[in-house]
Design a protein around this motif. Structure first.
Motif, PDB file in Angstrom:
ATOM      1  N   LEU A  81       0.812  -1.206   0.000  1.00 39.60           N
ATOM      2  CA  LEU A  81       0.000   0.000   0.000  1.00 39.60           C
ATOM      3  C   LEU A  81       0.852   1.265   0.000  1.00 39.60           C
ATOM      4  O   LEU A  81       0.331   2.366  -0.127  1.00 39.60           O
ATOM      5  CB  LEU A  81      -0.936   0.005   1.217  1.00 39.60           C
ATOM      6  N   LEU A  82       2.162   1.100   0.165  1.00 44.55           N
ATOM      7  CA  LEU A  82       3.066   2.248   0.065  1.00 44.55           C
ATOM      8  C   LEU A  82       3.336   2.527  -1.408  1.00 44.55           C
ATOM      9  O   LEU A  82       3.731   1.639  -2.157  1.00 44.55           O
ATOM     10  CB  LEU A  82       4.386   1.957   0.791  1.00 44.55           C
ATOM     11  N   TRP A  83       3.120   3.751  -1.816  1.00 46.06           N
ATOM     12  CA  TRP A  83       3.358   4.080  -3.214  1.00 46.06           C
ATOM     13  C   TRP A  83       3.846   5.510  -3.336  1.00 46.06           C
ATOM     14  O   TRP A  83       3.556   6.370  -2.510  1.00 46.06           O
ATOM     15  CB  TRP A  83       2.106   3.852  -4.049  1.00 46.06           C
ATOM     16  N   GLY A  84       4.624   5.744  -4.384  1.00 45.57           N
ATOM     17  CA  GLY A  84       5.163   7.067  -4.606  1.00 45.57           C
ATOM     18  C   GLY A  84       4.115   8.000  -5.195  1.00 45.57           C
ATOM     19  O   GLY A  84       3.230   7.582  -5.933  1.00 45.57           O
ATOM     20  N   ALA A  85       4.229   9.297  -4.880  1.00 44.83           N
ATOM     21  CA  ALA A  85       3.268  10.271  -5.384  1.00 44.83           C
ATOM     22  C   ALA A  85       3.890  11.661  -5.346  1.00 44.83           C
ATOM     23  O   ALA A  85       4.849  11.912  -4.617  1.00 44.83           O
ATOM     24  CB  ALA A  85       1.983  10.249  -4.563  1.00 44.83           C
TER      25      ALA A  85
END
Length: 292
Positions: A81-85
């Motif tokens: 659920l960790l994602w770059g943005a």
């Protein structure tokens, strides 16, 4: 492992503003190498020295054009659920893509630049409403105006839209068993956009020690026909320039881990020519079975 103290995320941006011109350590013209046999994919790596931190990983697709930089991340089963943005701009000229976990993070500072008549490069400003220098009162007023325009916009069903949009929505409705898992997306935009710029479509991959970008070459039209230049601006940051004509995108890449309550920059692994793959620009051969 080499660590250097880092105060918040400011150090990464400071180099973009104050660092003197550095020597380009790698350069590749994607259009020029397109005729080479088997050179169908270019992978650009920035590798950091090993550390014992548990770092987040991410991959997805990115699109770069005169309109800015945008990434799309597929939502797959059991994916982190960790994602770059894209997050809050650190200054008026820089958009920041961040992938962060509790004790490790990767930052990509993004700037869009145009060439001046004297040959120097000027960075475009981020949209006014998100500039850090904008007084809070003006920011609130801009927000109020945006909300007012949204309220005044007529509300219609998507299926009442004319022409191609209606047909596209109907096509999506027939996806059936091809149903995917959705896509997360965020973009880095700027004001006073140029009429033309490079057109890039590729993938990004972030893992424990590496940040990589992959571009297919030899595509039709003007897609992925630009030059990549790399500069290591200090021990802990590498910079890539994607250039075509009088427009370019500048990506400053860094990694930091948390130690003793503060963020410390991780050193970029030195490029050793005889030790590929590592950092640098490399060619990936196409699968011979696919070339038949």
């Amino acid at each position: 492992m080499t660590l250097r103290p880092l105060i918040a995320g400011a150090a990464l941006i400071a180099f973009a503003n104050t660092a003197p011109a550095q020597e380009v350590s790698g350069r590749l013209d994607l259009e020029a190498i397109a005729p080479l046999p088997h050179a169908q994919l270019v992978a650009v790596h920035v590798t950091f020295v090993k550390d014992d931190a548990a770092c987040p990983e991410d991959f997805g697709m990115m699109r770069i054009s005169a309109a800015g930089w945008r990434h799309n991340r597929p939502l797959l089963p059991r994916r982190s659920l960790l994602w770059g943005a894209i997050t809050t701009p650190p200054d008026d000229e820089t958009q920041l893509f961040r992938l962060a976990a509790q004790g490790c993070r990767f930052d990509i500072a993004i700037r869009q630049q145009i060439r001046r008549e004297d040959g120097s490069w000027a960075s475009l400003l981020v949209p006014r409403r998100v500039r850090p220098s904008l007084p809070e009162q003006e920011r609130r007023e801009l927000g109020r105006q945006i909300m007012q325009r949204l309220k005044e916009r007529p509300i219609t069903s998507p299926y009442e839209q004319p022409g191609p949009l209606k047909e596209a929505l109907e096509a999506v409705g027939s996806i059936g068993s091809l149903q995917g898992y959705g896509v997360l997306s965020s973009g880095a935009g700027f004001d006073d956009l140029p009429a033309t710029c490079l057109e890039a479509l590729g993938d990004y991959l972030i893992e424990q020690q590496n940040v990589a970008f992959l571009f297919a070459i030899g595509l039709p039209g003007g897609l992925n026909r630009f030059t990549i230049e790399r500069t290591d601006i200090d021990d802990a940051h590498s910079r890539l320039h994607l250039v075509r004509g009088d427009c370019r995108f500048e990506l400053t890449i860094g990694k930091s881990i948390r130690r003793d309550g503060e963020w410390r920059a991780v050193s970029v692994a030195p490029f050793v020519k005889a030790n590929q793959p590592g950092t640098g620009i490399q060619l990936r051969k196409r699968d011979p079975d696919l070339s038949k």
